[in-house]
Design a protein around this motif. Structure first.
Motif, PDB file in Angstrom:
ATOM      1  N   CYS A  55       0.842  -1.190   0.000  1.00 61.89           N
ATOM      2  CA  CYS A  55       0.000   0.000   0.000  1.00 61.89           C
ATOM      3  C   CYS A  55       0.881   1.245   0.000  1.00 61.89           C
ATOM      4  O   CYS A  55       1.976   1.233   0.537  1.00 61.89           O
ATOM      5  CB  CYS A  55      -0.897   0.000   1.242  1.00 61.89           C
ATOM      6  SG  CYS A  55      -2.061  -1.380   1.234  1.00 61.89           S
ATOM      7  N   THR A  56       0.374   2.287  -0.597  1.00 63.61           N
ATOM      8  CA  THR A  56       1.151   3.519  -0.692  1.00 63.61           C
ATOM      9  C   THR A  56       0.398   4.665  -0.026  1.00 63.61           C
ATOM     10  O   THR A  56      -0.774   4.905  -0.328  1.00 63.61           O
ATOM     11  CB  THR A  56       1.383   3.890  -2.171  1.00 63.61           C
ATOM     12  OG1 THR A  56       1.892   2.739  -2.833  1.00 63.61           O
ATOM     13  CG2 THR A  56       2.378   5.037  -2.301  1.00 63.61           C
ATOM     14  N   ARG A  57       1.092   5.347   0.870  1.00 63.46           N
ATOM     15  CA  ARG A  57       0.510   6.535   1.480  1.00 63.46           C
ATOM     16  C   ARG A  57       1.006   7.758   0.714  1.00 63.46           C
ATOM     17  O   ARG A  57       2.199   7.892   0.452  1.00 63.46           O
ATOM     18  CB  ARG A  57       0.913   6.646   2.947  1.00 63.46           C
ATOM     19  CG  ARG A  57       0.329   7.876   3.645  1.00 63.46           C
ATOM     20  CD  ARG A  57       0.844   8.008   5.063  1.00 63.46           C
ATOM     21  NE  ARG A  57       0.432   9.272   5.657  1.00 63.46           N
ATOM     22  CZ  ARG A  57       1.071  10.430   5.486  1.00 63.46           C
ATOM     23  NH1 ARG A  57       2.153  10.483   4.728  1.00 63.46           N
ATOM     24  NH2 ARG A  57       0.629  11.533   6.077  1.00 63.46           N
ATOM     25  N   HIS A  58       0.074   8.638   0.380  1.00 64.70           N
ATOM     26  CA  HIS A  58       0.428   9.859  -0.342  1.00 64.70           C
ATOM     27  C   HIS A  58       0.579  11.015   0.634  1.00 64.70           C
ATOM     28  O   HIS A  58       0.101  10.948   1.784  1.00 64.70           O
ATOM     29  CB  HIS A  58      -0.643  10.144  -1.394  1.00 64.70           C
ATOM     30  CG  HIS A  58      -0.863   8.979  -2.314  1.00 64.70           C
ATOM     31  ND1 HIS A  58       0.036   8.611  -3.282  1.00 64.70           N
ATOM     32  CD2 HIS A  58      -1.864   8.054  -2.348  1.00 64.70           C
ATOM     33  CE1 HIS A  58      -0.411   7.520  -3.894  1.00 64.70           C
ATOM     34  NE2 HIS A  58      -1.560   7.157  -3.348  1.00 64.70           N
ATOM     35  N   PRO A  59       1.224  12.095   0.200  1.00 64.83           N
ATOM     36  CA  PRO A  59       1.472  13.221   1.118  1.00 64.83           C
ATOM     37  C   PRO A  59       0.193  13.763   1.771  1.00 64.83           C
ATOM     38  O   PRO A  59       0.244  14.284   2.894  1.00 64.83           O
ATOM     39  CB  PRO A  59       2.117  14.272   0.215  1.00 64.83           C
ATOM     40  CG  PRO A  59       2.760  13.500  -0.883  1.00 64.83           C
ATOM     41  CD  PRO A  59       1.880  12.309  -1.111  1.00 64.83           C
ATOM     42  N   ASP A  60      -0.934  13.648   1.111  1.00 61.53           N
ATOM     43  CA  ASP A  60      -2.176  14.155   1.721  1.00 61.53           C
ATOM     44  C   ASP A  60      -2.778  13.160   2.724  1.00 61.53           C
ATOM     45  O   ASP A  60      -3.878  13.392   3.235  1.00 61.53           O
ATOM     46  CB  ASP A  60      -3.202  14.505   0.633  1.00 61.53           C
ATOM     47  CG  ASP A  60      -3.681  13.260  -0.114  1.00 61.53           C
ATOM     48  OD1 ASP A  60      -3.127  12.160   0.137  1.00 61.53           O
ATOM     49  OD2 ASP A  60      -4.599  13.375  -0.949  1.00 61.53           O
ATOM     50  N   SER A 120      -3.798  10.138   2.108  1.00 60.79           N
ATOM     51  CA  SER A 120      -4.608   9.094   1.486  1.00 60.79           C
ATOM     52  C   SER A 120      -3.738   7.872   1.189  1.00 60.79           C
ATOM     53  O   SER A 120      -2.510   7.978   1.115  1.00 60.79           O
ATOM     54  CB  SER A 120      -5.248   9.618   0.192  1.00 60.79           C
ATOM     55  OG  SER A 120      -4.239   9.871  -0.768  1.00 60.79           O
ATOM     56  N   VAL A 121      -4.380   6.740   1.048  1.00 63.52           N
ATOM     57  CA  VAL A 121      -3.656   5.484   0.854  1.00 63.52           C
ATOM     58  C   VAL A 121      -4.224   4.743  -0.356  1.00 63.52           C
ATOM     59  O   VAL A 121      -5.450   4.620  -0.489  1.00 63.52           O
ATOM     60  CB  VAL A 121      -3.762   4.588   2.106  1.00 63.52           C
ATOM     61  CG1 VAL A 121      -3.229   3.187   1.835  1.00 63.52           C
ATOM     62  CG2 VAL A 121      -3.016   5.214   3.287  1.00 63.52           C
ATOM     63  N   THR A 122      -3.338   4.289  -1.213  1.00 60.79           N
ATOM     64  CA  THR A 122      -3.753   3.493  -2.369  1.00 60.79           C
ATOM     65  C   THR A 122      -3.457   2.023  -2.109  1.00 60.79           C
ATOM     66  O   THR A 122      -2.349   1.678  -1.705  1.00 60.79           O
ATOM     67  CB  THR A 122      -2.980   3.940  -3.631  1.00 60.79           C
ATOM     68  OG1 THR A 122      -3.116   5.356  -3.770  1.00 60.79           O
ATOM     69  CG2 THR A 122      -3.524   3.263  -4.873  1.00 60.79           C
ATOM     70  N   ASP A 144      -8.478   3.037  -0.205  1.00 58.78           N
ATOM     71  CA  ASP A 144      -9.310   3.594  -1.279  1.00 58.78           C
ATOM     72  C   ASP A 144     -10.434   2.643  -1.696  1.00 58.78           C
ATOM     73  O   ASP A 144     -10.926   2.719  -2.817  1.00 58.78           O
ATOM     74  CB  ASP A 144      -8.434   3.926  -2.488  1.00 58.78           C
ATOM     75  CG  ASP A 144      -7.606   2.724  -2.946  1.00 58.78           C
ATOM     76  OD1 ASP A 144      -7.750   1.622  -2.370  1.00 58.78           O
ATOM     77  OD2 ASP A 144      -6.798   2.891  -3.878  1.00 58.78           O
TER      78      ASP A 144
END
Lengths: 597, 597
Positions: free
Chosen positions: A65-70, A72-74, A204
């Motif tokens: 999983c990837t966490r974005h700077p805002d 949110s997680v993909t 997501d």
């Protein structure tokens, strides 16, 4: 490269022949679970797991999983579609009440599906898994308004749920938790604090995430008696049920873990997030225990699921891989070598796993049936007996099925030799994914302490006495049956070990609690060995009956009986060692000063 | 975040007090190993491992190795400096003959250093580890010219070595191997084929890499009797010893593994590479066995090294982490909770690991001493006894120490709860790294078959009879000693289990080889339990003597004796279960047809 096939035939045999699910048709939801419905539900669940979820397992491991700077997680590629297929199939509410949109079918069927999902894709399965745990707590402790607000959307799968317990300085000892809840004056609270290890905390897959959070109301007593449970949605919910403003909860980081990469394990920051009390103030741990019991059974089932999928792939490899010749002469002389499944040590390994899988599946179904009785029966005595069983068996299912599940995944990996260590073969993932189940929802040492310190002495040992009597009754009843003798004699012997260990604890642990602590893990495994042995007795009885009646393929029935014989001859004798360890007491355990370890 | 401290004090106790290394001063190299020299060597080795190699362990896991399009491989940042420090310290040739530039010290000291290196950084330690294996084969089977060409540079560490056995379709069953060697007419051969799982196959640590390769000379018989051993340098070596043209061997890929990321596991392609026969044609397996025995002991030692480092970090965490209160009342009332080391189940776990580590270290040193005697003694009877011991104990050290080493790493990880599953804490790496040791250099099932099928019956069971007699003699000799009674009685009981199991095999395995195969793994572990129990007897005796003489700190000596008592009370009883499994025979194991698994 690895594949998964749901053990449909075994499940139907257990439901119909071993436990006679039809006998429970007087319970709500069971009348609807006719043999045809059960078979259709299970076949449909198997198809989803085999064709949709299993193919996403490896991509989940590779991508994570990837966490974005805002914040949110993909989730990994394909997880959203896989989750949608699960939710769209109505699986989230399989055993939830019809009034909130569920199908109201037995929880037993849900447990079967949990195994299939865990075998196919544990990381993906955790998103609905946590949601089911959260729903269970809301169902029992939530207000009617809370239920109407959250349950239908969660059952539909449009919203998911989480459980927020652990903080950086406390996991096992929740009495230390610091997250604060300050009344807002409008019935809601402002929650502030940090929670860690929150599975499915941000992702997501769903429109909203309903967090169930343990926190301390300002001014509440210290320790476990000042903890309350709150529901904190990621997006606030309007009176019409639509999602509104973002709440003050966010994912601060995701952890880099040994396995279950496809599930986002989050650090969750609560910055004055708006939450509502679930149940009574300061009784949060009590409310949370509902979730935890459901979750502990589900985690035990994960151990079984991983063990099953690892077994299947090890068998496929052992049939395929050519190395060496059978000790008794070539079995495939036309080939350059025999398949390694001819070797006794390979078979011993595979049978150890399989003998566990079949009995563990029975134990899960037996225990899930008790959950159904406890929740649905109108007979108070039946309810009490079922609750006793649940309380007693929950730590055993969680602790033993995950310890053995992991060990089995390791042994299955071993069958591949060097290839097992290479990630692309997929066996390493099974091992790494299975490992977490021994840790979360109460590390297995805690399960053992729960068993020995709480469940065993409760109500004067009533639950344990009933369990011992049931196993003993089975042995005595079938001791003279020609086809069951071979099972009953060793089971009786191991039951004796369990009885002796129980007696030893009664005599030695009251005055010296360290004796209970030092014995706990061995006692839990001793109990697990006997419980699985008893399941083999029940399985063998049903199998022998099928054989007598000419129902089923004789070779398959014989193979099952041989697997059971393997269990009682090769696995069950471990009870002797467990008893020896328990009765050694705690002297040597406590003798070494902490600073000299 | 994890740290490593070499167990220097334990090692010196074992060398001096338990095994009395000074008694062997008549052997070549031992006279030079005076107590001062031994202490200095071990202290220096400890410093290198603690300060240079251990800090590189995590970066090795995170970065792994990178293969570039030209086939070259880069090791993780810092590995080159770490390797240079090792080679520069003269460690590669510690026990190699002085005539090739080695220090000629006992192999026993080298084994001690192998443990330290494995505990500090297994992946880095494998580069010199494989080199030592390759040197051992050259030393015994190489021509004088080959020795002069390769050994001095390898001992200096300027060149490294590898072992090339496995091919895609064969690992265990080397009789199937296909790599071809065609005579060039000038005494050299052209080798063509693919080897897989080649540890340290390509890297940037050394000027040249000396591959030892199994291949089949054109026209050689099929099966194991047509295999020859070749030396194939990465760069051809000129008559003056300088490296010349690139040879036709290259790294085609590196594997993505579960662990030991810092070691390059390579697919090696041989495209008419020039090689030279080592030893006799078609006797390659024989020559390779020299490397394999060395390597098997070294791999067993890896299991111990991983167990030790995992233990140390678990203890540090258990002393530090505050959760819950002791069952007998608060032990640190001034703190919000007690450190978890107060809990009996935590201590049980830690003591299980520690009781193994101390005895396994003794078993390694005992066996390494036998290797020294076998290679260096002038007394044929002593040599034979030592060789018997080596042959018998090698599969036990490899199989048992790596199985237990892995299990211990897992248990140590468990002490960390959820944190143990998060990569940054480092415990996951110990587990993932330890896993390979059960697989390579002959998967542990193969070790068990080697023990039961070859080592046990060899020479009419001479080696085993000597082992049993030695343990029995120890027990009888010390049965009346007040401080040793507690060790001798349970050891005698478990020795009885081993004797019964041995007898059972003699009576039941000749006529029915499947009985041996089905018993092998349990027999190996039964033997390991007894061997480690015997080591505890020896350790306890030396400890009790120190206590009597007032030498050493009493609390530490008592802690060691308590750890030993834990072993005999809690670990050793497993021999009963192992015996029960063995004597169950192979019927249930062989009953299930392959297609019904």
């Amino acid at each position: 490269m690895p594949s998964y096939k749901a053990p449909v035939e075994d499940v139907l045999f257990l439901l119909n022949d071993v436990f006679g699910i039809a006998r429970y048709s007087n319970l709500p939801g069971f009348a609807e679970a006719t043999p045809d419905v059960v078979e259709a539900v299970i076949a449909e669940g198997a198809k989803l797991c085999e064709e949709v979820l299993a193919p996403l397992n490896r991509v989940g491991d590779l991508e994570g999983c990837t966490r974005h700077p805002d914040g949110s997680v993909t989730t990994p590629k394909g997880f959203k579609a896989g989750y949608d297929a699960y939710a769209g199939g109505g699986w989230m509410g399989l055993s939830m009440p019809a009034e909130y949109g569920g199908q109201g079918l037995p929880h037993t069927l849900n447990s079967v599906m949990q195994e299939f999902v865990s075998g196919a894709n544990t990381a993906l399965g955790m998103y609905p898994g946590l949601t089911q745990g959260a729903m269970a707590a809301l169902l029992v402790h939530g207000s009617e308004e809370q239920k109407r607000t959250y349950l239908p959307k969660m059952i539909e799968g449009i919203w998911t749920g989480t459980m927020n317990l652990t903080e950086p300085h406390c996991g096992t000892d929740l009495g230390l938790l610091k997250t604060k809840a300050v009344p807002n004056g409008d019935g809601s609270y402002a929650l502030t604090g940090t929670k860690i290890f929150i599975s499915a905390g941000e992702h997501d897959l769903s429109e909203n995430i309903i967090h169930l959070v343990l926190a301390r109301i300002e001014g509440a007593p210290a320790g476990t008696k000042g903890i309350s449970l709150f529901v904190v949605p990621k997006f606030l919910v309007g009176p019409d049920g639509t999602v509104g403003a973002r709440n003050g909860v966010s994912c601060g980081a995701i952890e880099h873990k040994m396995g279950i990469h496809g599930n986002a394990t989050c650090v969750m920051n609560y910055d004055g997030a708006t939450g509502w009390l679930v149940g009574e103030a300061n009784r949060g741990l009590n409310a949370m225990f509902v979730m935890m019991n459901e979750a502990r059974l589900a985690v035990g089932i994960q151990g079984l699921g991983q063990s099953e999928v690892a077994y299947q792939n090890a068998v496929a490899y052992a049939r395929d891989r050519l190395q060496g010749r059978a000790l008794t002469g070539a079995k495939a002389p036309e080939k350059p070598a025999d398949p390694i499944i001819v070797h006794p040590d390979v078979r011993r390994t595979l049978l150890t796993i399989r003998a566990f899988n079949e009995a563990a599946r029975a134990l899960v179904i037996w225990t899930a049936l008790q959950a159904d009785i406890a929740h649905r029966s109108e007979d108070p005595a039946a309810r009490q007996a079922a609750e006793d069983h649940m309380g007693l068996l929950t730590p055993v299912v969680k602790g033993v099925l995950t310890d053995r599940g992991f060990a089995n995944a390791v042994d299955a990996q071993q069958m591949f030799g060097g290839h097992g260590y290479i990630e692309e073969w997929g066996m390493s993932q099974f091992v790494r994914d299975a490992r977490i189940a021994q840790i979360y929802e109460g590390a297995n040492g805690i399960q053992a302490m729960d068993l020995v310190g709480r469940k065993l002495p409760r109500d004067g040992g009533r639950a344990m006495m009933r369990f011992l009597a049931e196993v003993e009754g089975f042995c005595k009843e079938n001791a003279e049956d020609e086809s069951l003798k071979v099972f009953c004699a060793p089971l009786m012997k191991s039951l004796g070990h369990l009885q002796q260990a129980t007696m030893w604890l009664m005599q030695n642990a009251m005055a010296k609690p360290d004796n209970a602590g030092a014995a706990a893990t061995d006692y839990m495994h001793l109990m697990g060995l006997v419980a699985l042995g008893y399941m083999w007795g029940r399985i063998a009885k049903a199998t022998a009956e099928k054989k007598r009646s000419g129902d089923g393929i004789a070779e398959r029935l014989d193979a099952r009986l041989a697997t059971g014989r393997f269990y009682v001859e090769r696995v069950l004798p471990e009870t002797g060692t467990r008893l020896a360890r328990i009765s050694a007491g705690s002297d040597a355990v406590m003798a070494v000063p902490a600073e000299l370890f």
